[in-house]
Design an enzyme around this catalytic site. Structure first.
Site, PDB file in Angstrom:
ATOM      1  N   HIS A   1       1.987   2.000  -3.212  1.00 34.16           N
ATOM      2  CA  HIS A   1       1.077   2.982  -3.803  1.00 34.16           C
ATOM      3  C   HIS A   1       1.625   4.402  -3.774  1.00 34.16           C
ATOM      4  O   HIS A   1       0.882   5.364  -3.908  1.00 34.16           O
ATOM      5  CB  HIS A   1      -0.284   2.925  -3.101  1.00 34.16           C
ATOM      6  CG  HIS A   1      -0.995   1.617  -3.282  1.00 34.16           C
ATOM      7  ND1 HIS A   1      -2.252   1.386  -2.805  1.00 34.16           N
ATOM      8  CD2 HIS A   1      -0.611   0.466  -3.887  1.00 34.16           C
ATOM      9  CE1 HIS A   1      -2.617   0.131  -3.103  1.00 34.16           C
ATOM     10  NE2 HIS A   1      -1.627  -0.434  -3.752  1.00 34.16           N
TER      11      HIS A   1
ATOM     12  N   ASP B   1       0.851  -1.195   0.000  1.00 33.91           N
ATOM     13  CA  ASP B   1       0.000   0.000   0.000  1.00 33.91           C
ATOM     14  C   ASP B   1       0.891   1.251   0.000  1.00 33.91           C
ATOM     15  O   ASP B   1       2.008   1.196  -0.486  1.00 33.91           O
ATOM     16  CB  ASP B   1      -0.970  -0.043   1.196  1.00 33.91           C
ATOM     17  CG  ASP B   1      -2.247   0.739   0.929  1.00 33.91           C
ATOM     18  OD1 ASP B   1      -2.167   1.827   0.329  1.00 33.91           O
ATOM     19  OD2 ASP B   1      -3.337   0.290   1.327  1.00 33.91           O
TER      20      ASP B   1
END
Ligand SMILES: *[C@@H]1O[C@H](CO)[C@@H](O)[C@H](O)[C@H]1NC(C)=O
Ligand SMILES: *[C@@H]1O[C@H](CO)[C@@H](O)[C@H](O)[C@H]1NC(C)=O
Ligand SMILES: *[C@@H]1O[C@H](CO)[C@@H](O)[C@H](O)[C@H]1NC(C)=O
Ligand SMILES: *[C@@H]1O[C@H](CO)[C@@H](O)[C@H](O)[C@H]1NC(C)=O
Ligand SMILES: *[C@@H]1O[C@H](CO)[C@@H](O)[C@H](O)[C@H]1NC(C)=O
Ligand SMILES: *[C@@H]1O[C@H](CO)[C@@H](O)[C@H](O)[C@H]1NC(C)=O
Ligand SMILES: *[C@@H]1O[C@H](CO)[C@@H](O)[C@H](O)[C@H]1NC(C)=O
Length: 394
Positions: free
Chosen positions: A244, A221
């Site tokens: 991310h 993430d």
């Protein structure tokens, strides 16, 4: 020296031998080793209470002291809360061992966090050689959309310094920084597989004067998520990816009022990330995200190298007349490749984003010969020497 020796001998007989370990006249630092407080370090017997009682000793001392979690041992820790405030102006933790959690099936109590450090001021953690291994794989499989613990949470800690910390495979986010004023992280290494869900590297909220530098973050993430109530956050010389990217937000969920400002990301690389520099806000929120700079960024096969999404969390473009205001955002000195044709996406609300600057941004497709594009709505600002071509409103 003489006096200290005598004092040590006295303490040795009347109080506890551990208070004397490696004390010396120069620094007068007292080291409290968890092994002397009953820790086993065998990876099997729960060492939470031993570490806690060592901590309470350190935290209660009037002079400088350091908690020692030694190398070459594995500490099984069920759940740990190290609370302050401590008596001395500063405290230390020397962490060189390995810490492992219970499995998901044997987890007891709060699933929000595993190791929590609260209300401790001027704490310095020297973690060279230490590792916190969250052993998260069974959580990721069996509890994909249920609550999974953040491994290490700093709450209300001012003047925090964390050096050379390694973390891996957290069930949820790796490090959370909440309500802290002044924290410096350097030489941090965080790794978890690309497919691991919501394993953010750093999750920062309601905090100011935080720096993260010279670190590597590779997770499933955000490398860093910067949430509401944050200001003066610097990220310098980071390797980010997979993951991310560095995200501001999401902000303004469910009509909330949130503020983020003075964010400076420089000399970072985004390698194989799904986003690079991202700002995301929900329609209907209020407040602002401003004075945000991404400077000297290297991209390699990043999917959304630059993205502002003011339509976050909703499928249809929102007709909402309210939004978290995005302004004074600078993208300077980007070089590298985009995995998607759309290298720059600026989805500003109908209210617009203002004073957005592109300065020497050069992003091309990672497939040679394929063009890269920019898509933008309601974006006001200035463009200098930027590829792909983009022209903003005045
Ligand atoms: C933290 O350390 C600084 C000096 O480095 C000192 O001024 C401050 O009072 C300390 N904070 C606390 C709560 O002791
Ligand atoms: C990690 O978790 C798995 C599955 O829950 C368990 O079998 C294994 O013993 C754990 N490893 C450690 C080092 O605790
Ligand atoms: C962040 O970097 C900027 C630019 O170098 C600097 O002015 C600012 O003081 C830094 N802030 C922190 C919290 O380190
Ligand atoms: C959203 O806001 C409304 C009204 O302020 C509140 O009643 C509701 O509980 C909130 N929902 C969530 C998920 O926070
Ligand atoms: C960032 O990189 C530039 C070169 O791209 C270099 O000149 C500068 O010193 C670096 N700054 C930091 C803080 O590492
Ligand atoms: C944009 O920049 C101009 C000139 O510096 C300034 O006057 C204006 O207040 C800024 N607007 C926003 C929304 O930041
Ligand atoms: C946003 O801009 C793109 C072109 O950059 C355009 O195709 C699209 O229709 C616009 N969307 C809205 C909601 O205005």
């Amino acid at each position: 020296m003489q006096r200290l020796l005598i004092c040590c001998i006295l303490i040795h007989f009347f109080v506890s031998p551990t208070l004397c370990i490696r004390s010396n006249a120069l620094s007068q630092m007292t080291y409290v080793n968890v092994m002397d407080q009953g820790a086993h370090g065998d990876g099997k017997i729960d060492d939470s209470n031993a570490i806690l009682s060592a901590w309470q000793r350190v935290c209660g001392m009037a002079g400088p002291s350091t908690l020692v979690i030694p190398s070459g041992k594995i500490f099984f820790v069920k759940r740990l809360e190290l609370n302050g405030p401590c008596k001395a102006q500063s405290v230390g933790i020397q962490f060189a061992g390995k810490i492992v959690p219970p499995t998901m099936d044997t987890w007891v109590g709060d699933r929000g966090s595993w190791i929590v450090i609260s209300d401790v001021n001027n704490l310095t953690i020297d973690a060279k050689g230490g590792i916190i291994d969250g052993n998260g794989s069974s959580w990721w499989e069996k509890c994909r959309s249920c609550r999974r613990p953040t491994s290490l949470r700093f709450h209300n800690c001012n003047g925090l310094v964390v050096n050379s910390l390694s973390m891996t495979n957290s069930p949820g986010a790796h490090i959370s920084v909440n309500g802290c004023n002044g924290a410096k992280f350097s030489g941090v290494s965080i790794t978890a597989p690309e497919h691991s869900p919501n394993t953010d590297g750093f999750d920062i909220a309601v905090s100011k004067y935080i720096t993260i530098k010279d670190s590597t973050i590779a997770t499933g993430d955000d490398c860093i998520a910067i949430n509401g109530g944050c200001s003066n956050i610097n990220a310098t010389r980071l390797f980010c990816g997979p993951g991310h990217g560095i995200s501001i937000g999401s902000l303004g969920k469910n009509g909330s009022h949130e503020i983020v400002e003075e964010i400076y990301v420089n000399n970072c690389s985004f390698i194989g990330t799904t986003n690079g520099a991202r700002i995301k806000t929900w329609p209907g929120g209020s407040g602002y995200a401003r004075k945000i700079t991404f400077d000297q960024i290297i991209l390699k096969n990043a999917q959304n190298p630059i993205i502002i999404d003011q339509n976050y969390g909703v499928k249809q473009p929102s007709a909402s007349e309210q939004a978290v205001m995005v302004s004074e955002v600078t993208y300077r000195g980007f070089v590298g490749t985009s995995a998607r044709d759309l290298a720059i996406v600026l989805k500003c609300s109908t209210l617009g984003c203002f004073n957005i600057t592109f300065d020497n941004v050069h992003i091309v497709s990672s497939q040679p010969g394929k063009p890269a594009y920019a898509s933008y709505n309601n974006t006001h600002g200035t463009v200098i020497n930027t590829v792909p071509k983009i022209s903003l409103l005045k």
